[in-house]
Design a protein around this motif. Structure first.
Motif, PDB file in Angstrom:
ATOM      1  N   GLY A  68      54.616 -38.675 -22.416  1.00 49.07           N
ATOM      2  CA  GLY A  68      55.004 -39.731 -23.341  1.00 49.07           C
ATOM      3  C   GLY A  68      56.284 -40.417 -22.903  1.00 49.07           C
ATOM      4  N   GLY A 116      62.271 -31.210 -29.135  1.00 47.12           N
ATOM      5  CA  GLY A 116      62.248 -32.665 -29.161  1.00 47.12           C
ATOM      6  C   GLY A 116      63.595 -33.248 -29.551  1.00 47.12           C
ATOM      7  N   VAL A 170      54.853 -33.530 -23.448  1.00 46.01           N
ATOM      8  CA  VAL A 170      55.967 -34.307 -23.982  1.00 46.01           C
ATOM      9  C   VAL A 170      56.498 -35.279 -22.932  1.00 46.01           C
ATOM     10  CG1 VAL A 170      58.290 -34.175 -24.944  1.00 46.01           C
ATOM     11  CG2 VAL A 170      56.580 -32.485 -25.607  1.00 46.01           C
ATOM     12  N   VAL A 206      57.517 -34.534 -30.641  1.00 43.75           N
ATOM     13  CA  VAL A 206      57.566 -35.971 -30.358  1.00 43.75           C
ATOM     14  C   VAL A 206      58.345 -36.758 -31.417  1.00 43.75           C
ATOM     15  CG1 VAL A 206      56.155 -38.055 -30.143  1.00 43.75           C
ATOM     16  CG2 VAL A 206      55.500 -35.979 -28.920  1.00 43.75           C
TER      17      VAL A 206
END
Length: 268
Positions: free
Chosen positions: A201, A158, A198, A79
């Motif tokens: 979010g 990420g 992930v 993240v």
């Protein structure tokens, strides 16, 4: 609507079979099918990917295939690097970044295709890996090196997600194959959980910043993706590791070629 349902089914089936291929396929498909811009297509694609991945992860959880500690570590590590990747993307030429990532995808595809050879599959178990299963508990053995390796996979995932808007399963699946002695089914299930965590979010962030996707089309697309996920997971149980690996390799190669072609065309 019929086209959206068909695309959703295809997206979910690919995600269920390989644990990858979600947003990178859904976004261009929606742009071509509906004439949407990237900002319009991205939230709908991400919502469908998250819903399908969450359903697949739950199905894998019930079968005790998901390595949730590894998935949580990768998600938490990824993240912060998503934001870093997004900042870098604003400073570097997108065509060059897409071209480099396409070459990386082609490399992964070639290695995966070679790994699908029967002799390679048979020799996979004795291979020394950082993340090994404990035969007594069926869980991964944790140490500093294995935790650092999985955190690195999450961080790299990420970074690529923020940098190029892609990543996810295309990074996680081959990385887990190389770092662990997990079976392909467990790798796919774990990858789906990371994508769901992930991606959730990302969905919240898109809605927070004002994204308002068309509800009827989006709902149909998401439901079709979830149905396709169930179909893909059922099919994956009937396919051998060799077939799954070769299918994944062909999918990665096809998308890599398409990305490289587009990057070259933009550059020229």
């Amino acid at each position: 609507m019929l086209l959206m349902l068909a695309l959703g089914m295809l997206l979910g089936a690919i995600l269920g079979l390989t644990g990858a291929g979600g947003g990178i396929l859904a976004i261009p498909a929606l742009m071509a099918a509906q004439g949407w811009s990237l900002p319009q297509a991205a939230p709908v694609a991400l919502l469908a990917v998250v819903a399908g991945a969450a359903l697949g992860a739950y199905e894998g959880w019930r079968r005790r295939l998901v390595r949730y500690r590894a998935a949580l570590l990768m998600a938490i590590s990824g993240v912060p690097f998503t934001a870093l990747g997004a900042r870098l993307a604003q400073q570097l030429p997108s065509a060059w970044l897409a071209g480099l990532f396409a070459l990386a995808m082609l490399t992964v595809a070639a290695r995966t295709w070679r790994a699908a050879h029967p002799e390679a599959i048979l020799s996979q178990k004795p291979r020394q890996t950082l993340c090994r299963l404990n035969p007594d508990t069926g869980r991964l053995r944790w140490n500093v090196l294995s935790a650092a390796a999985l955190a690195g996979v999450g961080a790299f995932t990420g970074l690529l997600t923020g940098l190029l808007g892609v990543g996810g399963g295309f990074v996680i699946v081959p990385a887990l194959r190389r770092l662990s002695d997990l079976g392909m089914q467990a790798i796919i299930a774990t990858s789906l959980l990371v994508i769901a965590l992930v991606g959730s979010g990302g969905v919240v962030s898109a809605l927070w910043h004002g994204a308002r996707p068309p509800l009827p089309l989006s709902a149909g697309f998401v439901l079709a993706a979830m149905a396709g996920m169930l179909l893909g997971r059922r099919l994956s149980r009937r396919l051998s590791p060799q077939q799954l690996l070769r299918g994944f390799a062909l999918l990665v190669a096809a998308i890599g070629v398409a990305m490289l072609w587009r990057a070259v065309a933009i550059t020229l």
